[in-house]
Each structure stands twice: as structure tokens, then as C-alpha cells.
Design an enzyme around this catalytic site. Structure first.
Site, PDB file in Angstrom:
ATOM      1  N   MET A  66       4.545 -42.392   7.901  1.00 54.29           N
ATOM      2  CA  MET A  66       3.444 -43.085   8.370  1.00 54.29           C
ATOM      3  C   MET A  66       3.588 -44.416   9.009  1.00 54.29           C
ATOM      4  O   MET A  66       3.309 -44.896   9.954  1.00 54.29           O
ATOM      5  CB  MET A  66       2.158 -43.075   7.351  1.00 54.29           C
ATOM      6  CG  MET A  66       0.933 -43.563   8.109  1.00 54.29           C
ATOM      7  SD  MET A  66       0.339 -42.548   9.725  1.00 54.29           S
ATOM      8  CE  MET A  66      -0.321 -40.954   8.738  1.00 54.29           C
TER       9      MET A  66
ATOM     10  N   GLU B 288       0.597 -40.564 -11.722  1.00 60.01           N
ATOM     11  CA  GLU B 288       0.856 -39.219 -12.551  1.00 60.01           C
ATOM     12  C   GLU B 288       1.615 -39.086 -13.888  1.00 60.01           C
ATOM     13  O   GLU B 288       1.503 -38.552 -14.779  1.00 60.01           O
ATOM     14  CB  GLU B 288       1.292 -38.066 -11.572  1.00 60.01           C
ATOM     15  CG  GLU B 288       0.404 -37.701 -10.353  1.00 60.01           C
ATOM     16  CD  GLU B 288       1.021 -37.227  -9.355  1.00 60.01           C
ATOM     17  OE1 GLU B 288       1.575 -37.949  -8.259  1.00 60.01           O
ATOM     18  OE2 GLU B 288       0.861 -36.078  -9.099  1.00 60.01           O
TER      19      GLU B 288
ATOM     20  N   GLY C 214      -2.284 -43.190   1.558  1.00 58.85           N
ATOM     21  CA  GLY C 214      -3.443 -44.069   1.027  1.00 58.85           C
ATOM     22  C   GLY C 214      -3.410 -45.295   0.325  1.00 58.85           C
ATOM     23  O   GLY C 214      -4.611 -46.120   0.575  1.00 58.85           O
TER      24      GLY C 214
ATOM     25  N   ASN D   3       9.810 -34.443 -14.668  1.00 56.94           N
ATOM     26  CA  ASN D   3       9.148 -33.740 -13.569  1.00 56.94           C
ATOM     27  C   ASN D   3      10.469 -33.207 -12.978  1.00 56.94           C
ATOM     28  O   ASN D   3      11.260 -33.668 -12.302  1.00 56.94           O
ATOM     29  CB  ASN D   3       8.425 -34.854 -12.793  1.00 56.94           C
ATOM     30  CG  ASN D   3       7.885 -34.458 -11.419  1.00 56.94           C
ATOM     31  OD1 ASN D   3       8.324 -32.977 -11.339  1.00 56.94           O
ATOM     32  ND2 ASN D   3       7.262 -35.199 -10.555  1.00 56.94           N
TER      33      ASN D   3
ATOM     34  N   ARG E 276       3.704 -30.200   6.270  1.00 62.57           N
ATOM     35  CA  ARG E 276       3.068 -28.964   6.331  1.00 62.57           C
ATOM     36  C   ARG E 276       1.718 -29.156   6.950  1.00 62.57           C
ATOM     37  O   ARG E 276       1.147 -30.182   7.317  1.00 62.57           O
ATOM     38  CB  ARG E 276       2.303 -28.892   4.663  1.00 62.57           C
ATOM     39  CG  ARG E 276       3.423 -28.546   3.659  1.00 62.57           C
ATOM     40  CD  ARG E 276       2.993 -28.120   2.311  1.00 62.57           C
ATOM     41  NE  ARG E 276       3.754 -28.729   1.328  1.00 62.57           N
ATOM     42  CZ  ARG E 276       3.411 -29.397   0.389  1.00 62.57           C
ATOM     43  NH1 ARG E 276       2.311 -29.866   0.045  1.00 62.57           N
ATOM     44  NH2 ARG E 276       4.425 -29.712  -0.764  1.00 62.57           N
TER      45      ARG E 276
ATOM     46  N   HIS F  62      -1.954 -31.163  -7.266  1.00 59.27           N
ATOM     47  CA  HIS F  62      -2.076 -32.721  -7.374  1.00 59.27           C
ATOM     48  C   HIS F  62      -3.339 -32.919  -8.614  1.00 59.27           C
ATOM     49  O   HIS F  62      -3.845 -34.009  -8.401  1.00 59.27           O
ATOM     50  CB  HIS F  62      -2.318 -33.451  -5.985  1.00 59.27           C
ATOM     51  CG  HIS F  62      -1.552 -33.430  -5.005  1.00 59.27           C
ATOM     52  ND1 HIS F  62      -1.861 -33.436  -3.851  1.00 59.27           N
ATOM     53  CD2 HIS F  62      -0.128 -33.553  -5.136  1.00 59.27           C
ATOM     54  CE1 HIS F  62      -0.564 -33.586  -3.034  1.00 59.27           C
ATOM     55  NE2 HIS F  62       0.268 -33.445  -3.803  1.00 59.27           N
TER      56      HIS F  62
ATOM     57  N   ARG G  73       5.680 -32.047 -16.391  1.00 57.88           N
ATOM     58  CA  ARG G  73       4.722 -31.662 -15.263  1.00 57.88           C
ATOM     59  C   ARG G  73       5.243 -30.199 -14.782  1.00 57.88           C
ATOM     60  O   ARG G  73       6.194 -29.733 -14.642  1.00 57.88           O
ATOM     61  CB  ARG G  73       5.142 -32.577 -13.994  1.00 57.88           C
ATOM     62  CG  ARG G  73       4.240 -32.294 -12.863  1.00 57.88           C
ATOM     63  CD  ARG G  73       4.595 -32.721 -11.592  1.00 57.88           C
ATOM     64  NE  ARG G  73       3.654 -32.308 -10.495  1.00 57.88           N
ATOM     65  CZ  ARG G  73       4.221 -32.117  -9.033  1.00 57.88           C
ATOM     66  NH1 ARG G  73       5.460 -32.733  -8.948  1.00 57.88           N
ATOM     67  NH2 ARG G  73       3.343 -31.991  -7.983  1.00 57.88           N
TER      68      ARG G  73
HETATM   69  P1  AMP Z   1       4.358 -40.221  -1.753  1.00 58.36           P
HETATM   70  O1  AMP Z   1       4.490 -38.804  -1.495  1.00 58.36           O
HETATM   71  O2  AMP Z   1       2.856 -40.545  -2.397  1.00 58.36           O
HETATM   72  O3  AMP Z   1       5.224 -40.939  -2.277  1.00 58.36           O
HETATM   73  O4  AMP Z   1       3.901 -40.795  -0.105  1.00 58.36           O
HETATM   74  C1  AMP Z   1       5.110 -40.948   0.828  1.00 58.36           C
HETATM   75  C2  AMP Z   1       4.571 -41.392   2.163  1.00 58.36           C
HETATM   76  O5  AMP Z   1       3.848 -42.481   1.887  1.00 58.36           O
HETATM   77  C3  AMP Z   1       5.655 -41.710   3.096  1.00 58.36           C
HETATM   78  O6  AMP Z   1       6.226 -40.403   3.675  1.00 58.36           O
HETATM   79  C4  AMP Z   1       5.065 -42.550   4.083  1.00 58.36           C
HETATM   80  O7  AMP Z   1       4.655 -41.731   5.054  1.00 58.36           O
HETATM   81  C5  AMP Z   1       3.992 -43.204   3.174  1.00 58.36           C
HETATM   82  N1  AMP Z   1       4.180 -44.519   3.033  1.00 58.36           N
HETATM   83  C6  AMP Z   1       4.893 -45.067   1.825  1.00 58.36           C
HETATM   84  N2  AMP Z   1       4.833 -46.597   2.134  1.00 58.36           N
HETATM   85  C7  AMP Z   1       4.079 -46.781   3.298  1.00 58.36           C
HETATM   86  C8  AMP Z   1       3.366 -48.007   4.060  1.00 58.36           C
HETATM   87  N3  AMP Z   1       3.974 -49.317   3.591  1.00 58.36           N
HETATM   88  N4  AMP Z   1       2.693 -47.994   4.856  1.00 58.36           N
HETATM   89  C9  AMP Z   1       2.488 -46.652   5.593  1.00 58.36           C
HETATM   90  N5  AMP Z   1       2.835 -45.442   4.863  1.00 58.36           N
HETATM   91  C10 AMP Z   1       3.731 -45.513   3.821  1.00 58.36           C
END
Ligand code: AMP
Length: 412
Positions: free
Chosen positions: A295, A396, A344, A19, A253, A192, A103
Site C-alpha cells: 500500500m 496474534e 489498517g 507459527n 488475492r 484470521h 498457530r
Molecule cells: P501484514 O500482512 O499485516 O504484515 O501487512 C503487510 C502490508 O501492510 C504490506 O503489504 C503493506 O501493504 C502494508 N503496510 C505496512 N506498512 C505500511 C505503511 N506504513 N503504510 C501503508 N501500508 C503499509
């Protein structure tokens, strides 16, 4: 019998997944006999004064290795990765390597499935650079570099947009002048896709059903976020559009805004197009609303009574709910909603708030099940609920490896 004939053929079952971003390369080496991971790693800050390489062998008892040194470009990065893999006995020169899966973010309308890279394929990915200026050039560099290292090996492009090419024209077209749209390839492509494909299929598996028999809403909520409506295993609508800017509120965004916001900021605010681009892509979303895009941090601030964080959360959830409702209407019947990606998979309050008050639609979340922390795909809806609500970790890299291996099989 010659000596070469007496050597049993090596079974090529490994796939390297790459990637390649503008200044980073993420990689995983998988063995497709059991989909196990042999090594994973990341090169960051390519081209900067100090780059960082983190390599984790997952077989043979090797230890995680991390080092900082200047890595000038993608070629140097891939050579460094190759050296790390070789040190673990997993070198790119191994006859066990069946293919390299890449990717590729934008495949336009042409690439509806994973594709073995040829000069023509590379030229087409290049032609799509104007609609993916941040991503496709890095993806091309990654492919070219890998080709130079192993010219004999199939390189497979797996496109983020491919899963969404089944969207009907009614969902894929913007209501703008057709000639202008066609001339500049302005339409909704969605992104995605590899994650939406994987998660919708895994959700069906979790419920013991065939994807063909399921209508699923997938909510990929990471730093980038998108929703998709999947009918019978085929995507019929997704929230990202010409670029990954449209749709849900994301980490940085804005997601949906009235397009006239752009004219207003240019004419009245005196901002250049590039400034508005940066504003909407990098300084908006959760970070624009409250200064944080993580989050976890936002929830912590809400617990301390922070009003800006609480409003950012409410706006995020409001948008999410609007999309759930819209996709419910698009699908007519919904069998499952699946939450995936960083937010999520981990943020129980987001999942709870997103379906709160939607009992009339058959949607509910069981508080205890929702609170469970796990890396496994799981249901979080109560038994009585008409619609299954699931948490399905995305993967992914595995999906890219599977699609790559399915295409090239075992070439030995
Ligand atoms: P991703 O782009 O899928 O890697 O997601 C990254 C985002 O997931 C981070 O910016 C956080 O906002 C969220 N995240 C990761 N771990 C947690 C957690 N334990 N609780 C809440 N949000 C999380």
C-alpha cells in the site's frame, strides 16, 4: 527430606509461540507474568539452498543475530531456534517453559477453542488438510517437531478458524446443495480469527466497555485481509470463507468474484484449475490490478498521478465499504469499527476513504487523529461521532500465548 524436596519448585511462566509455514517458522518466547517478550525470530526459506535465521533477544542486552545457512527441514529449523534461545539462557529445556502454542490455520468445525494436542487432535488436523492444503501440513510438521524436542511439554493448538465457529448457519452456509456441501465440508469457516478475537476485545477495552456490551466491525487489512462482525464478543459474520480467498481485495488475492469466472477461464480461456487457482490467489488483488501489493508503493504512485494505482486503490476501498455497509446491516447497531494489521494500522488514507461519506451511519474520521502515527490502540473518530472508529494494533502471538497459558496454567 530428600534433596529434591528441598529445591523450591520452578514457576513455569514462559510460552513459546510457533507459527510454522510451508518454508518458514516464526517464533516468540513470552513471559506470561507480564506478557513481555523475551525473544522473537524467524527462519525463512527452509529447504532451500540458503535459509535465513533472524533472532532477536529482548532481554539481557543481547544483540540481534542473523545468519544464512542451509536449513533442510522444520526439525533442523527448530533445533537452530532452540540453539539461539539456549545461547541467551532461554533454552527450550528450561523448566520455566510452560507450553508451546502453535498457530494452526484450519480447525474445521470441531475445534472451537484452543486445544492441547493429542494423537487424536493431530489426526483431526490432518483430516482437515484437504480444506487447508497450504497451511495445515506445515502446522502439523511444526507440532510434531516441537513434540520431539520436548515430549513432556503440553503443545497447544490455537486455531485461526475457532473464533468464527460462533457464526450462525445462515452466515456459515453457502447456498449450494446441502448433501454435496456436507460431503465435502464446503462451508464458510473464516480465518484470521485470533486477530479478530484479540482486536475486538482490545477495542472494547479502549472504550472502557465489556466485550459483551459491544458490537464491533473488525477490519484486518494486511497482505491478507478480512472483515468480521462481532456481536457481544462473538463472531456472527466474517468475509473469508472455505478458504482465505473470499471477501475483501487483498495484496495478491482477488477476494469475491463470480464463481463463474472460474468456469469461463477454464472453458473459454483454456486455463487449468491449478492455473486459475494461482491467478486468483497469487496474481490478483492489488498486485493483479496494478503490479504492486504494498500500500505504501501504491500511495506513492497515486501521488505521482499513476492511473492504474489509483484504480486499484478505488476498487480496494469500494469493496471495503460494501463490507462495512453489509456488516452494519448484519449487526443492526454498531458501536465501533477497528482497523488493524499492516494496512489498517498504518495507512491513514485507507481509513479515511473507507468511512468517507458514511456520516449517515454515524461514521467519521478526524483528520488530525487519523494522521497520528503510533503503535498504541487509539481512537480516530471525532467526539461527536456515534460510532467509535479505532486503530488497534493486532498481536496474534500474544493472543496465542494467552490462550495457551490460560489452558495449561502453571503446570509446576
Ligand atoms: P501484514 O500482512 O499485516 O504484515 O501487512 C503487510 C502490508 O501492510 C504490506 O503489504 C503493506 O501493504 C502494508 N503496510 C505496512 N506498512 C505500511 C505503511 N506504513 N503504510 C501503508 N501500508 C503499509
Amino acid at each position: 527430606m530428600t534433596s529434591t524436596e528441598s529445591i523450591p519448585p520452578v514457576t513455569a511462566t514462559r510460552v513459546l509461540v510457533l507459527n510454522s509455514g510451508s518454508s518458514s517458522v516464526k517464533y516468540q518466547l513470552l513471559d506470561m507474568r507480564d506478557s513481555s517478550r523475551l525473544a522473537v525470530g524467524l527462519v525463512e526459506r527452509i529447504g532451500e539452498e540458503t535459509s535465513r535465521l533472524k533472532h532477536t533477544p529482548l532481554t539481557g542486552g543481547g544483540e540481534e543475530r542473523e545468519r544464512e545457512e542451509p536449513i533442510a527441514d522444520h526439525e533442523a529449523a527448530l533445533k537452530a531456534v532452540s540453539a539461539e534461545l539456549t545461547a541467551d539462557g532461554l533454552g527450550l529445556d528450561s523448566p520455566e517453559l510452560a507450553a508451546i502454542g502453535h498457530r494452526v490455520v484450519h480447525g474445521g468445525l470441531k475445534f472451537t477453542a484452543p486445544t492441547v494436542v493429542t494423537d487424536e487432535v493431530l489426526a483431526e488436523i490432518q483430516r482437515l488438510v484437504p480444506v487447508a492444503p497450504l497451511h495445515n501440513p506445515a502446522n502439523i510438521t511444526g507440532i510434531r517437531t516441537a513434540q520431539a524436542l520436548r515430549p513432556d511439554l503440553p503443545q497447544v493448538a490455537v486455531f485461526d478458524t475457532a473464533f468464527h465457529t460462533t457464526m450462525p448457519e445462515s452466515a456459515a452456509r453457502y447456498a449450494i446443495d446441502v448433501a454435496t456441501a456436507d460431503q465435502h465440508r464446503v462451508r464458510r469457516y473464516g480465518f484470521h480469527g485470533t486477530s479478530h478475537a484479540y482486536v475486538s476485545r482490545e477495542t472494547a477495552g479502549l472504550l472502557g466497555k465489556a466485550p459483551e456490551d459491544m458490537n464491533v466491525i473488525v477490519l484486518h487489512l494486511g497482505n491478507g485481509a478480512s472483515a468480521s462482525a462481532v456481536r457481544g464478543g462473538r463472531c456472527v459474520e466474517t468475509s473469508m470463507g472455505l478458504t482465505p480467498l473470499e471477501g475483501l481485495v487483498m495484496g495478491t488475492r482477488s477476494g469475491d468474484v463470480d464463481p463463474a469466472v472460474v468456469f469461463h477461464l477454464a472453458r473459454v480461456g483454456g486455463m487449468s484449475i491449478d492455473e486459475v487457482d494461482t491467478l486468483l490467489n497469487k496474481k490478483s488483488g492489488l498486485v493483479g490490478l496494478c503490479g504492486d501489493n504494498d500500500m505504501r508503493e501504491i500511495r506513492r504512485r497515486i501521488d505521482e498521478g499513476d492511473e492504474a494505482a489509483a484504480l486499484a486503490f478505488d476498487i480496494y476501498i469500494h469493496r471495503l465499504k460494501k463490507y462495512i455497509g453489509a456488516y452494519y446491516a448484519v449487526l443492526g447497531r454498531v458501536d465501533a469499527i477497528a482497523f488493524t494489521a499492516g494496512v489498517g494500522e498504518n495507512a491513514a488514507p485507507v481509513r479515511e476513504a473507507a468511512v468517507a461519506g458514511l456520516e449517515e451511519l454515524g461514521l467519521a474520521v478526524d483528520g488530525e487523529l487519523n494522521a497520528v502515527r503510533s503503535d498504541e490502540a487509539r481512537l480516530i473518530s471525532p467526539e461527536y461521532a456515534r460510532v467509535a472508529v479505532a486503530v488497534v494494533p493486532t498481536d496474534e502471538e500474544l493472543e496465542i500465548a494467552r490462550q495457551t497459558y490460560a489452558l495449561v496454567g502453571n503446570p509446576s
